[in-house]
Design an enzyme around this catalytic site. Structure first.
Site, short mmCIF file in Angstrom:
data_model
loop_
_atom_site.label_atom_id
_atom_site.label_comp_id
_atom_site.label_asym_id
_atom_site.label_seq_id
_atom_site.Cartn_x
_atom_site.Cartn_y
_atom_site.Cartn_z
N GLU A 116 0.82 -1.22 0.00
CA GLU A 116 0.00 0.00 0.00
C GLU A 116 0.86 1.27 0.00
O GLU A 116 0.40 2.34 0.39
CB GLU A 116 -0.95 0.02 1.22
CG GLU A 116 -1.84 -1.20 1.37
CD GLU A 116 -2.84 -1.39 0.24
OE1 GLU A 116 -2.91 -0.54 -0.67
OE2 GLU A 116 -3.53 -2.43 0.25
N HIS A 140 -2.37 2.22 8.32
CA HIS A 140 -3.45 1.38 7.81
C HIS A 140 -3.57 0.12 8.66
O HIS A 140 -2.58 -0.57 8.90
CB HIS A 140 -3.15 1.00 6.36
CG HIS A 140 -4.03 -0.09 5.81
ND1 HIS A 140 -5.41 0.00 5.80
CD2 HIS A 140 -3.74 -1.29 5.26
CE1 HIS A 140 -5.91 -1.10 5.26
NE2 HIS A 140 -4.92 -1.90 4.93
N HIS A 142 -6.44 -3.30 10.01
CA HIS A 142 -7.63 -4.09 9.73
C HIS A 142 -8.50 -4.15 10.99
O HIS A 142 -8.62 -5.20 11.63
CB HIS A 142 -7.24 -5.48 9.22
CG HIS A 142 -6.58 -5.48 7.88
ND1 HIS A 142 -6.09 -6.61 7.26
CD2 HIS A 142 -6.34 -4.46 7.01
CE1 HIS A 142 -5.57 -6.29 6.06
NE2 HIS A 142 -5.71 -4.98 5.90
N GLU A 170 -16.28 11.58 23.30
CA GLU A 170 -14.98 12.12 22.89
C GLU A 170 -14.81 12.16 21.36
O GLU A 170 -13.96 12.89 20.85
CB GLU A 170 -13.85 11.28 23.50
CG GLU A 170 -13.79 9.87 22.95
CD GLU A 170 -12.62 9.05 23.48
OE1 GLU A 170 -12.78 7.83 23.61
OE2 GLU A 170 -11.55 9.62 23.76
N HIS A 211 -12.52 -3.90 4.18
CA HIS A 211 -11.08 -4.10 4.21
C HIS A 211 -10.40 -3.54 5.47
O HIS A 211 -9.76 -4.29 6.20
CB HIS A 211 -10.46 -3.47 2.94
CG HIS A 211 -8.97 -3.62 2.86
ND1 HIS A 211 -8.30 -3.85 1.69
CD2 HIS A 211 -8.01 -3.58 3.81
CE1 HIS A 211 -7.00 -3.96 1.91
NE2 HIS A 211 -6.81 -3.79 3.20
#
Ligand code: 2HA
Ligand code: ZN
Length: 273
Positions: A116, A140, A142, A170, A211
């Protein structure tokens, strides 16, 4: 000084291990990149090998020319970073045009930066521009509950933002600009990188349907904390939906009061009836 011993590398490794413990990084899932500051590079200059070959990065990021990034390796496991940093992460340098990179430390034995990398660099490019260089981290992961919600909620930034805000007081303070949503796309390429970076102009959290999640932050702590807060909120929402849905909630006017008290601007488009 050895690369593994400098503060930004130690902080980076702490994030990778904490994130593994969170359950967001099965197998080789997820990746993390940090744009290294000039003075941080000075401390490790003697450890870097600038003789390696440049490789094209498939996207063009001219405002990142000559920048150095600490980045996870393609196919590497987040849980292994702490055990062997040099094999699982690396420092890369971008060329003078922002079109190629070379590995100057780590990523041993032919390893490459994350699949990525294009999404990371295009998002860094946008964030560097709009924060005047303050933003340094793209992350990134999952995140289980945020992913679960992409099967149930409409894939619409307005709905995701409002629902996540409502699940913890919050949240609007931690991500006042809201969250963006990318519909399902093939990961690992230029197309998803372009969609993600477009949304990064408005948001610090971008969800990839079915994803995972991207988060941006000025520091490693802020990016990790942002991911953690959004995912915690998603977990509460999954529980609430599993218990039959909301019976009461925080109202649009409650959010307006909160915004005043905490000095944040909450876009009215998320405060619909
Ligand atoms: O690094 O998470 O999106 C593996 C991935 C691809
Ligand atoms: Zn992923």
């Amino acid at each position: 000084m050895k690369v593994e011993d400098v503060k930004f590398v130690k902080d980076y490794i702490k994030v990778t291990y904490d994130a593994w413990l969170k359950g967001w990084h099965e197998r080789n899932g997820g990746n993390l990149s940090y744009r290294i500051a000039e003075d941080e590079i000075k401390d490790i200059k003697g450890e870097l090998d600038e003789n390696s070959e440049f490789t094209p990065i498939e996207v063009s990021v001219p405002n990142l020319a000559n920048e150095y990034f600490l980045v996870t390796g393609s196919g590497k496991y987040m849980r292994n970073v702490i055990l062997d940093p040099e094999a699982n992460i690396g420092i890369v340098r971008i060329d003078g045009k922002g079109e190629k990179y070379k590995i100057v430390w780590g990523l041993l034995d032919g390893a490459r930066p994350t699949s990525e990398f294009a999404s990371h660099l295009m998002s860094h490019s946008v964030k560097k521009e709009i924060t005047g260089g303050k933003n340094r981290v793209i992350y990134h992961s999952h995140t289980t509950n945020l992913i679960a919600l992409t099967f149930v909620l409409p894939l619409d930034s307005k709905v995701f933002t409002r629902e996540l805000w409502e699940m913890a007081t919050e949240c609007p303070v931690v991500f006042p600009s809201g969250v963006g949503v990318v519909p399902w796309m093939v990961p690992g390429g230029k197309a998803i990188a372009e969609e993600t970076s477009k949304l990064m102009k408005e948001f610090d959290v971008v969800i990839w349907a079915h994803h995972g999640t991207f988060a941006a932050g000025d520091t490693l702590d802020l990016a990790f904390g942002l991911m953690d807060t959004a995912e915690k909120s998603a977990e509460i929402l999954v529980k609430v939906l599993s218990m039959g849905g909301k019976r009461q909630t925080i109202t649009a006017d409650n959010f307006r009061d909160l915004a005043k008290e905490f000095n944040v601007t909450l876009p009215e488009k998320f405060l619909y009836k």
